[in-house]
Design a protein around this motif. Structure first.
Motif, PDB file in Angstrom:
ATOM      1  N   ARG A 123      -4.054  -5.697  43.126  1.00  0.00           N
ATOM      2  CA  ARG A 123      -2.977  -5.470  44.101  1.00  0.00           C
ATOM      3  C   ARG A 123      -2.447  -4.048  44.008  1.00  0.00           C
ATOM      4  NH1 ARG A 123       1.285 -10.434  45.089  1.00  0.00           N
ATOM      5  NH2 ARG A 123      -0.269 -11.994  45.662  1.00  0.00           N
ATOM      6  N   PRO A 141      -2.936  -8.946  39.827  1.00  0.00           N
ATOM      7  CA  PRO A 141      -1.906  -7.901  39.909  1.00  0.00           C
ATOM      8  C   PRO A 141      -2.515  -6.505  39.809  1.00  0.00           C
ATOM      9  CG  PRO A 141      -1.322  -9.561  38.250  1.00  0.00           C
ATOM     10  CD  PRO A 141      -2.723  -9.853  38.690  1.00  0.00           C
ATOM     11  N   ARG A 142      -3.532  -6.389  38.992  1.00  0.00           N
ATOM     12  CA  ARG A 142      -4.198  -5.115  38.801  1.00  0.00           C
ATOM     13  C   ARG A 142      -4.833  -4.607  40.089  1.00  0.00           C
ATOM     14  NH1 ARG A 142      -6.920  -3.406  33.746  1.00  0.00           N
ATOM     15  NH2 ARG A 142      -8.378  -1.814  34.440  1.00  0.00           N
ATOM     16  N   ASP A 190      -0.636 -14.972  47.621  1.00  0.00           N
ATOM     17  CA  ASP A 190      -1.463 -15.604  46.586  1.00  0.00           C
ATOM     18  C   ASP A 190      -2.589 -16.432  47.187  1.00  0.00           C
ATOM     19  OD1 ASP A 190      -0.212 -14.617  44.324  1.00  0.00           O
ATOM     20  OD2 ASP A 190       1.358 -16.154  44.416  1.00  0.00           O
TER      21      ASP A 190
END
Ligand code: SAH
Length: 327
Positions: free
Chosen positions: A105, A102-103, A119
């Protein structure tokens, strides 16, 4: 992440450690990758994609995908070069990024706001596709088998060290006592899935990564922490774990499509104009920046630096022309 207190198979250990690592760290404090060394790297891959798009007959729309885009630098640079060299391709492409962190992204979204994230490759939409992946396969989890006597043991991790248990399968046939054989199952699955897809729906994929051109025994598991080698088992989640890519095995699993290479990164980038492009760019800069740019190009291409250990491999729809850099 806690150290496992019961035996954890190495690939499961590595998957968990890297998921924790990529979720909580800025990996680029621990290692530097080619797109972060020189903007010309991403530009050249963008031009590679543009030529392949022409070779494919200019399909529109077309997916432009990347696996593990890191900070998004490679694709930003690729896009800029594509926009300048081939506006029709820039208009036709739809950007799809495969990224689990997530970071990262969020970092990618700042540079590539129009992208769609996935994913894994299973959810990439159908259709012709050009795919790029730099230093992605090396981050995927490996299994390690050790030759003992007439059989094989498999490596598990417990309390910061390896333990061996009888292997339930044999990773190969011939090997000398004590040889370590590495198997990257997710890389093999990606090779097979992509090859089938490219053969059916058209397109090409370009992988750049480090590892030998031919399969070889040896333990290549490594950890980097603030640019220094670290013990890969000691503190899971604190360091980036990677292993050499077995390009021969990868190519064998991509046999449903046409495989080109592997070729060394140095000649590959040089043949696609790394030094000319860096030189042109350097002439627009002050002396310090200009010399940094030429040094960056040398770091990417010189055989005893990144140019020799790193390889480029392409997977293409059968019948398509040979992609640039693999002639
Ligand atoms: N390609 C970038 C980053 C390389 S680091 C560059 O050259 O700078 C590896 C990248 O792959 C990171 O973006 C990481 O988050 C991503 N990654 C690692 N394992 C992954 C997995 N199983 N699925 C999707 N992305 C993954």
């Amino acid at each position: 992440m806690e150290r496992p207190d019961k035996p954890e198979r190495l690939d499961r250990f590595m998957a968990q450690a890297n998921a924790a690592y990529y979720a909580n760290h800025d990996p680029f404090r621990d290692f530097t990758t080619a797109p972060e060394i020189s903007q010309v790297f991403g530009e050249i891959l963008g031009l590679w994609a543009a030529i392949v798009w022409e070779q494919m007959g200019r399909p529109a729309p077309v997916l432009l995908a990347e696996l593990g885009p890191g900070r998004g630098t490679l694709m930003r640079d690729a896009r800029r070069a594509i926009g300048q060299a081939m506006p029709d391709f820039a208009a036709a492409l739809r950007l799809h990024l495969v990224e689990t962190s997530p970071r990262l992204r969020a970092a990618q979204a700042a540079l590539l706001p129009d992208a769609v994230w996935h994913d894994d490759i299973a959810t990439l939409p159908p259709g012709p596709m050009i795919l790029l992946a730099n230093e992605f396969l090396d981050a995927l989890p490996i299994r390690q088998f050790v030759r003992r006597g007439a059989g094989w043991m498999e490596r598990f991790v417990m309390e910061g060290r390896f333990i061996e248990a009888a292997a339930t399968e044999a990773p190969g046939s011939v090997a000398a006592e004590g040889d370590v054989i590495e198997i990257n199952e997710p890389a093999r699955a990606i090779a097979a899935t992509l090859a089938a897809r490219l053969a059916n729906q058209g397109g090409a994929a370009l992988f750049l990564d480090y590892g030998p051109a031919r399969s070889a025994a040896g333990d290549s598991l490594q950890a980097l922490r603030t640019a220094r080698p670290a013990d890969p088992l000691a503190d899971p989640g604190a360091a980036d774990l990677t292993a050499h890519v077995d390009f021969q095995a990868f190519a064998a699993h991509a046999a449903a499509a046409q495989v080109h290479g592997p070729v060394q990164q140095g000649p590959f980038l040089a043949g696609l104009g790394l030094f000319q492009r860096s030189g042109r760019l350097a002439r627009t800069q002050d002396a310090t920046r200009a010399s940094q740019m030429m040094h960056a190009a040398q770091r990417l291409a010189e055989p005893d630096r990144m140019g020799g250990l790193f390889k480029a491999l392409a997977v293409c729809q059968p019948g398509q022309p040979v992609p640039p850099g693999f002639e």
